[in-house]
Design a protein around this motif. Structure first.
Motif, mmCIF file in Angstrom:
data_model
loop_
_atom_site.group_PDB
_atom_site.id
_atom_site.type_symbol
_atom_site.label_atom_id
_atom_site.label_comp_id
_atom_site.label_asym_id
_atom_site.label_seq_id
_atom_site.Cartn_x
_atom_site.Cartn_y
_atom_site.Cartn_z
ATOM 1 N N CYS A 35 89.397 54.177 48.787
ATOM 2 C CA CYS A 35 89.958 53.782 47.495
ATOM 3 C C CYS A 35 91.065 52.756 47.680
ATOM 4 O O CYS A 35 91.942 52.910 48.533
ATOM 5 C CB CYS A 35 90.536 54.996 46.756
ATOM 6 S SG CYS A 35 89.312 56.170 46.199
ATOM 7 N N ARG A 38 95.344 53.608 46.158
ATOM 8 C CA ARG A 38 95.395 55.050 45.933
ATOM 9 C C ARG A 38 96.028 55.700 47.148
ATOM 10 O O ARG A 38 95.649 55.427 48.281
ATOM 11 C CB ARG A 38 93.984 55.606 45.700
ATOM 12 C CG ARG A 38 93.936 57.111 45.454
ATOM 13 C CD ARG A 38 92.498 57.603 45.414
ATOM 14 N NE ARG A 38 92.435 59.038 45.240
ATOM 15 C CZ ARG A 38 92.264 59.633 44.074
ATOM 16 N NH1 ARG A 38 92.111 58.910 42.989
ATOM 17 N NH2 ARG A 38 92.222 60.948 43.984
ATOM 18 N N ILE A 51 88.986 65.008 44.238
ATOM 19 C CA ILE A 51 88.211 64.027 43.469
ATOM 20 C C ILE A 51 86.999 64.700 42.821
ATOM 21 O O ILE A 51 86.790 64.595 41.625
ATOM 22 C CB ILE A 51 87.780 62.842 44.357
ATOM 23 C CG1 ILE A 51 89.014 62.098 44.882
ATOM 24 C CG2 ILE A 51 86.883 61.885 43.561
ATOM 25 C CD1 ILE A 51 88.708 61.024 45.911
ATOM 26 N N TYR A 66 78.136 54.192 40.537
ATOM 27 C CA TYR A 66 79.243 54.817 39.811
ATOM 28 C C TYR A 66 79.195 56.322 40.036
ATOM 29 O O TYR A 66 78.116 56.923 40.031
ATOM 30 C CB TYR A 66 79.158 54.507 38.312
ATOM 31 C CG TYR A 66 79.197 53.034 37.989
ATOM 32 C CD1 TYR A 66 80.398 52.339 37.964
ATOM 33 C CD2 TYR A 66 78.009 52.330 37.730
ATOM 34 C CE1 TYR A 66 80.431 50.976 37.688
ATOM 35 C CE2 TYR A 66 78.040 50.968 37.455
ATOM 36 C CZ TYR A 66 79.253 50.303 37.433
ATOM 37 O OH TYR A 66 79.279 48.952 37.163
ATOM 38 N N ASN A 69 83.770 61.887 38.612
ATOM 39 C CA ASN A 69 84.620 62.710 39.464
ATOM 40 C C ASN A 69 85.289 63.808 38.644
ATOM 41 O O ASN A 69 86.243 63.565 37.910
ATOM 42 C CB ASN A 69 85.666 61.827 40.144
ATOM 43 C CG ASN A 69 85.029 60.653 40.874
ATOM 44 O OD1 ASN A 69 84.057 60.820 41.598
ATOM 45 N ND2 ASN A 69 85.558 59.458 40.652
ATOM 46 N N ASP A 72 89.127 64.690 39.318
ATOM 47 C CA ASP A 72 90.051 63.563 39.182
ATOM 48 C C ASP A 72 90.031 62.969 37.773
ATOM 49 O O ASP A 72 90.802 62.068 37.466
ATOM 50 C CB ASP A 72 89.642 62.487 40.201
ATOM 51 C CG ASP A 72 90.708 61.430 40.417
ATOM 52 O OD1 ASP A 72 91.892 61.787 40.445
ATOM 53 O OD2 ASP A 72 90.345 60.251 40.557
ATOM 54 N N SER A 74 87.864 60.969 36.452
ATOM 55 C CA SER A 74 87.692 59.526 36.609
ATOM 56 C C SER A 74 86.246 59.157 36.883
ATOM 57 O O SER A 74 85.396 60.004 37.194
ATOM 58 C CB SER A 74 88.560 59.010 37.768
ATOM 59 O OG SER A 74 88.052 59.465 39.014
ATOM 60 N N PHE A 76 84.429 56.218 39.385
ATOM 61 C CA PHE A 76 84.631 55.197 40.413
ATOM 62 C C PHE A 76 83.518 54.156 40.324
ATOM 63 O O PHE A 76 82.346 54.492 40.132
ATOM 64 C CB PHE A 76 84.582 55.798 41.816
ATOM 65 C CG PHE A 76 85.814 56.537 42.244
ATOM 66 C CD1 PHE A 76 86.966 56.554 41.464
ATOM 67 C CD2 PHE A 76 85.825 57.236 43.454
ATOM 68 C CE1 PHE A 76 88.101 57.242 41.859
ATOM 69 C CE2 PHE A 76 86.955 57.919 43.865
ATOM 70 C CZ PHE A 76 88.092 57.933 43.081
ATOM 71 N N VAL A 85 85.702 51.546 47.121
ATOM 72 C CA VAL A 85 85.906 51.800 45.700
ATOM 73 C C VAL A 85 86.600 50.582 45.114
ATOM 74 O O VAL A 85 87.750 50.299 45.431
ATOM 75 C CB VAL A 85 86.743 53.070 45.456
ATOM 76 C CG1 VAL A 85 87.024 53.247 43.964
ATOM 77 C CG2 VAL A 85 86.021 54.303 45.995
ATOM 78 N N ASP A 87 87.099 49.855 41.751
ATOM 79 C CA ASP A 87 87.938 50.086 40.575
ATOM 80 C C ASP A 87 87.739 51.520 40.087
ATOM 81 O O ASP A 87 86.774 52.195 40.459
ATOM 82 C CB ASP A 87 87.574 49.092 39.463
ATOM 83 C CG ASP A 87 88.741 48.825 38.523
ATOM 84 O OD1 ASP A 87 89.750 49.568 38.580
ATOM 85 O OD2 ASP A 87 88.640 47.873 37.721
ATOM 86 N N THR A 88 88.677 51.954 39.241
ATOM 87 C CA THR A 88 88.657 53.311 38.690
ATOM 88 C C THR A 88 88.960 53.266 37.202
ATOM 89 O O THR A 88 89.835 52.513 36.770
ATOM 90 C CB THR A 88 89.712 54.199 39.381
ATOM 91 O OG1 THR A 88 89.492 54.204 40.796
ATOM 92 C CG2 THR A 88 89.668 55.627 38.852
ATOM 93 N N TYR A 90 89.856 56.085 34.147
ATOM 94 C CA TYR A 90 90.109 57.487 33.824
ATOM 95 C C TYR A 90 89.536 57.793 32.444
ATOM 96 O O TYR A 90 89.718 57.028 31.499
ATOM 97 C CB TYR A 90 91.607 57.788 33.901
ATOM 98 C CG TYR A 90 92.090 57.785 35.336
ATOM 99 C CD1 TYR A 90 91.942 58.910 36.136
ATOM 100 C CD2 TYR A 90 92.629 56.629 35.912
ATOM 101 C CE1 TYR A 90 92.336 58.902 37.462
ATOM 102 C CE2 TYR A 90 93.024 56.609 37.231
ATOM 103 C CZ TYR A 90 92.871 57.761 38.006
ATOM 104 O OH TYR A 90 93.255 57.733 39.322
#
Length: 310
Positions: A35, A38, A51, A66, A69, A72, A74, A76, A85, A87-88, A90
């Motif tokens: 990540c 992070r 995660i 993708y 998670n 988390d 989220s 990814f 990774v 981008d993330t 939420y």
């Protein structure tokens, strides 16, 4: 040609890459280590994953996947070739399943009773759509631009019509867990509920959502696969460790194959193989359904769930 199997392991925050062309050689990728921006966490010192990758889908770009998670909250965006990774985003609480349609990623949030919508290109959250109680699985009816959501504690399916932004609900006798859309039918898997010792598979007509038939299977059925152009359905039974071959038309079990452990999620390669994750043995079973035998048990990460071929 799909040469790799990717497995999401919620129990130790990893993805397992399996080379299907090279004697099932594996590589485990720790998500926390790939990540960007992070803080790295040693999950072994914490004695728990942080995660929780549960489900995976392929992106519009062949190198992008993708993951939803669950721990988390989220999603990814991962370049699987570069093993990074990118981008993330939420989303809601405890995301479980994802689908991609018309440039948007749709994510079920089990503990938020919502579906998050993510713009795939910009990778930003667009909106959260309220649905029923504890949404788990999500599937797309491409011809109707329609999304089906299985509300696992709501005795219902939510239908999201993207062209009109209308949301309908189909009431069910049992709590749905997983959905398959196969040609003109919708298959709804309802594990043990209402104090029964049976799991139920309901089959709806896709045009009018009328119940066509209902299959009853003893035990805890967690996933299913319908073989194209046949009346054959395969299910995993976590209670007794068997794979069931079922004739849909006759509503009977044709064969039972002992896998052991706790068989969970299933993936059909469109030809002769089923890939079946096992949450107890921490492996993926490669099963040749035409020959009716296990080809290989592949050791993966802890608590394997989602499976995709790339």
């Amino acid at each position: 040609m799909n040469n790799r199997l990717i497995v999401a392991n919620a129990g130790n925050d990893t993805l397992t890459l399996v080379d299907l062309k090279n004697k099932y050689e594996i590589e485990n990728i720790f998500l926390n280590n790939i990540c960007r921006n992070r803080e790295r966490v040693n999950i072994f010192s914490m004695n728990r994953p942080c995660i929780g990758p549960h489900h995976i889908i392929k992106g519009s770009n062949d190198s992008i996947i993708y993951t939803a998670n669950s721990y988390d909250n989220s999603v990814f965006k991962i370049d699987i070739n570069k093993k990074t990774v990118i981008d993330t985003v939420y989303v809601g609480s405890c995301p479980k399943h994802l689908e991609l349609l018309n440039g948007c990623i749709f994510v079920t949030n089990t503990d938020s009773n919502s579906v998050s919508v993510i713009d795939e290109k910009e990778f930003i959250l667009l909106e959260n759509i309220p649905v029923g109680e504890k949404p788990h699985d999500i599937k797309i009816n491409n011809s109707e631009n329609l999304i089906y959501v299985a509300n696992s504690s709501g005795y219902s399916l939510s239908l999201i019509y993207l062209d009109s932004n209308k949301i309908d609900e189909i009431r069910l006798k049992f709590n749905p867990f997983h959905i398959i859309i196969n040609k003109d039918k919708v298959y709804i898997l309802c594990p043990q509920s209402n104090g029964t010792m049976q799991s139920i598979i309901q089959i709806l007509d896709i045009k009018d959502n009328i119940l066509l038939t209902e299959l009853k299977v003893e035990g805890v059925i967690l996933d299913m696969v319908v073989i194209e152009d046949t009346d054959i359905l395969y299910t995993t039974n976590a209670f007794d460790g068997f794979l069931y071959k079922i004739n849909i038309e006759k509503k009977n079990i044709l064969e039972k194959y002992y896998l052991g452990g706790m068989p969970n999620c299933m993936l059909y390669n469109g030809d002769d193989l089923l890939f079946i994750s096992d949450a107890l043995k921490n492996c993926v079973t490669v099963f040749d359904y035409k020959k009716g035998k296990i080809i290989k048990n592949i050791s993966v990460g802890l608590e394997p769930n989602g499976l995709i071929l790339v």
